[in-house]
Scaffold this motif. Structure first.
Motif, PDB file in Angstrom:
ATOM      1  N   PRO A  48       0.773  -1.352  -0.052  1.00 13.33           N
ATOM      2  CA  PRO A  48      -0.059  -0.010   0.131  1.00 13.33           C
ATOM      3  C   PRO A  48       0.841   1.312   0.013  1.00 13.33           C
ATOM      4  O   PRO A  48       0.398   2.173  -0.175  1.00 13.33           O
ATOM      5  CB  PRO A  48      -0.836  -0.166   1.354  1.00 13.33           C
ATOM      6  N   GLY A  49       2.147   1.154   0.032  1.00 14.82           N
ATOM      7  CA  GLY A  49       3.111   2.225   0.085  1.00 14.82           C
ATOM      8  C   GLY A  49       3.346   2.653   1.648  1.00 14.82           C
ATOM      9  O   GLY A  49       2.939   2.157   2.655  1.00 14.82           O
ATOM     10  N   LEU A  50       4.594   2.930   1.860  1.00 13.49           N
ATOM     11  CA  LEU A  50       5.186   3.101   3.171  1.00 13.49           C
ATOM     12  C   LEU A  50       4.640   4.144   4.143  1.00 13.49           C
ATOM     13  O   LEU A  50       4.440   3.832   5.414  1.00 13.49           O
ATOM     14  CB  LEU A  50       6.663   3.467   2.938  1.00 13.49           C
ATOM     15  N   ALA A  51       3.851   5.061   3.571  1.00 10.60           N
ATOM     16  CA  ALA A  51       3.183   5.968   4.297  1.00 10.60           C
ATOM     17  C   ALA A  51       1.960   5.373   4.995  1.00 10.60           C
ATOM     18  O   ALA A  51       1.998   5.417   6.166  1.00 10.60           O
ATOM     19  CB  ALA A  51       2.769   7.319   3.706  1.00 10.60           C
ATOM     20  N   MET A  52       1.490   4.379   4.258  1.00 13.65           N
ATOM     21  CA  MET A  52       0.184   3.812   4.902  1.00 13.65           C
ATOM     22  C   MET A  52       0.776   2.517   5.633  1.00 13.65           C
ATOM     23  O   MET A  52      -0.165   2.290   6.855  1.00 13.65           O
ATOM     24  CB  MET A  52      -0.537   3.091   3.596  1.00 13.65           C
ATOM     25  N   VAL A  53       1.697   2.179   5.652  1.00  9.88           N
ATOM     26  CA  VAL A  53       2.150   1.223   6.492  1.00  9.88           C
ATOM     27  C   VAL A  53       2.543   1.890   7.746  1.00  9.88           C
ATOM     28  O   VAL A  53       2.230   1.322   8.984  1.00  9.88           O
ATOM     29  CB  VAL A  53       3.503   0.511   5.958  1.00  9.88           C
ATOM     30  N   LYS A  54       3.001   2.853   7.796  1.00 14.87           N
ATOM     31  CA  LYS A  54       3.121   3.632   9.048  1.00 14.87           C
ATOM     32  C   LYS A  54       1.790   4.169   9.874  1.00 14.87           C
ATOM     33  O   LYS A  54       1.728   3.903  10.979  1.00 14.87           O
ATOM     34  CB  LYS A  54       4.116   5.129   8.984  1.00 14.87           C
ATOM     35  N   LYS A  55       0.951   4.488   8.807  1.00 11.47           N
ATOM     36  CA  LYS A  55      -0.331   4.913   9.255  1.00 11.47           C
ATOM     37  C   LYS A  55      -0.964   3.591  10.215  1.00 11.47           C
ATOM     38  O   LYS A  55      -1.573   3.748  11.280  1.00 11.47           O
ATOM     39  CB  LYS A  55      -1.339   5.049   8.275  1.00 11.47           C
TER      40      LYS A  55
END
Length: 310
Positions: free
Chosen positions: A287-294
């Motif tokens: 899903p993309g690294l930003a969504m992983v952090k989310k």
């Protein structure tokens, strides 16, 4: 109770919106330091918090990001758009670089917004006590900048201790697991009324990272075998020699995460974020690294909500 400290990046605001009901029901109050020029995401986030009956603190003099030098837009947002929102408090940072006159002026401007002082390195507590008398009923202390002696000056108010439990490293250098915090258990022993942290992002601020040679997924867990100490697991990709193929590296890290949460000894709370990680694993989607952090931030919030619910 719990005051998670967010910088207002897009993925953090999404995490707040999607966790608004959980935080409201648990009595958690997010602190938001706006770092992006555009306020559309912030306004949607505050509206979602209000819709769910929650509360928030918006910092009106951020020290990072697009508004660090000019807070005019934040002032307009608070005094015009959010004036009628009594669930949104004005957070005023008192740092080593904040002048006494600035603090006095901000306390006067935001007197009707339940001002909260956020102590971030200011060195004259007696001035703050005298200038904020009767205006400030809640003081928030960033642990590494505030000694116990400093905090003692504000013992007639509600006091929150925010401690950064996340030790930031290069992704390839994270250990498999390490201590995150015990503050959710011991904050009252510290003489505090509540506690906070910087979730799995940490206090250190950066606009954006460079290419990722390794992908890491950070998940917190409360260990009942260690007096409910909170640990953070770092699931790091096996491949870390080039900045290519982030999707493949995410898959490697996710394989490790799924193996751990499926193990017999696992104490991870089965949060909505864990369920999404399971789905991503089953369909092989990145899903993309930003969504992983989310997702990791949402898991952290739900883990603490479950701990206090139990």
């Amino acid at each position: 109770m719990y005051f998670p400290y967010f910088r207002g990046k897009t993925f953090e605001l999404i995490a707040i919106r999607e966790s608004a009901a959980v935080m409201a029901n648990a009595g958690f109050i997010p602190i938001i330091e706006p770092v992006k020029e555009n306020f559309n995401g912030l306004e949607r986030t505050l509206a979602e918090i209000s819709k769910n009956g929650g509360k928030a603190i918006v910092i009106v003099n951020p020290i990072y990001g697009d508004h660090a030098e000019n807070q005019a837009y934040i002032s307009q947002l608070m005094t015009e758009n959010l004036y009628e929102f009594d669930n949104i408090s004005a957070g005023i940072i008192a740092s080593a670089n904040t002048s006494p006159n600035t603090i006095s002026d901000l306390l006067q401007v935001y007197e009707q917004h339940n001002p909260v002082l956020i102590h971030y390195g200011f060195t004259d507590p007696k001035f703050l006590v005298s200038s904020s008398d009767k205006k400030v009923k809640h003081n928030i202390f960033i642990d590494q900048y505030c000694t116990r002696l400093y905090r003692k000056h504000f013992n007639q108010t509600e006091r929150t201790l925010v401690r950064d439990g996340f030790k930031k490293r290069k992704n390839s250098e994270y250990p498999a697991v390490e201590n995150f915090s015990e503050l959710h258990v011991t904050y009252q022993d510290e003489g505090m009324d509540s506690f906070g942290d910087f979730l799995i992002v940490g206090d250190e601020y950066s606009e954006g990272g460079g290419p990722a040679y390794a992908v890491a997924i950070h998940l917190t867990m409360i260990d009942s075998n260690k007096d409910d100490e909170m640990l953070v697991y770092h699931f790091v990709s096996t491949t870390n020699d080039t900045p290519t193929d982030p999707a493949g590296k995410f898959g490697q890290a996710l394989d490790k995460l799924i193996a751990e949460i499926n193990s017999q000894h696992s104490q991870f709370y089965e949060s909505s974020a864990i369920q999404i990680f399971r789905h991503l694993h089953s369909v092989g989607h990145f899903p993309g690294l930003a969504m992983v952090k989310k997702l990791s931030m949402q898991h952290h919030i739900e883990t603490l909500a479950n701990y206090f619910r139990d």
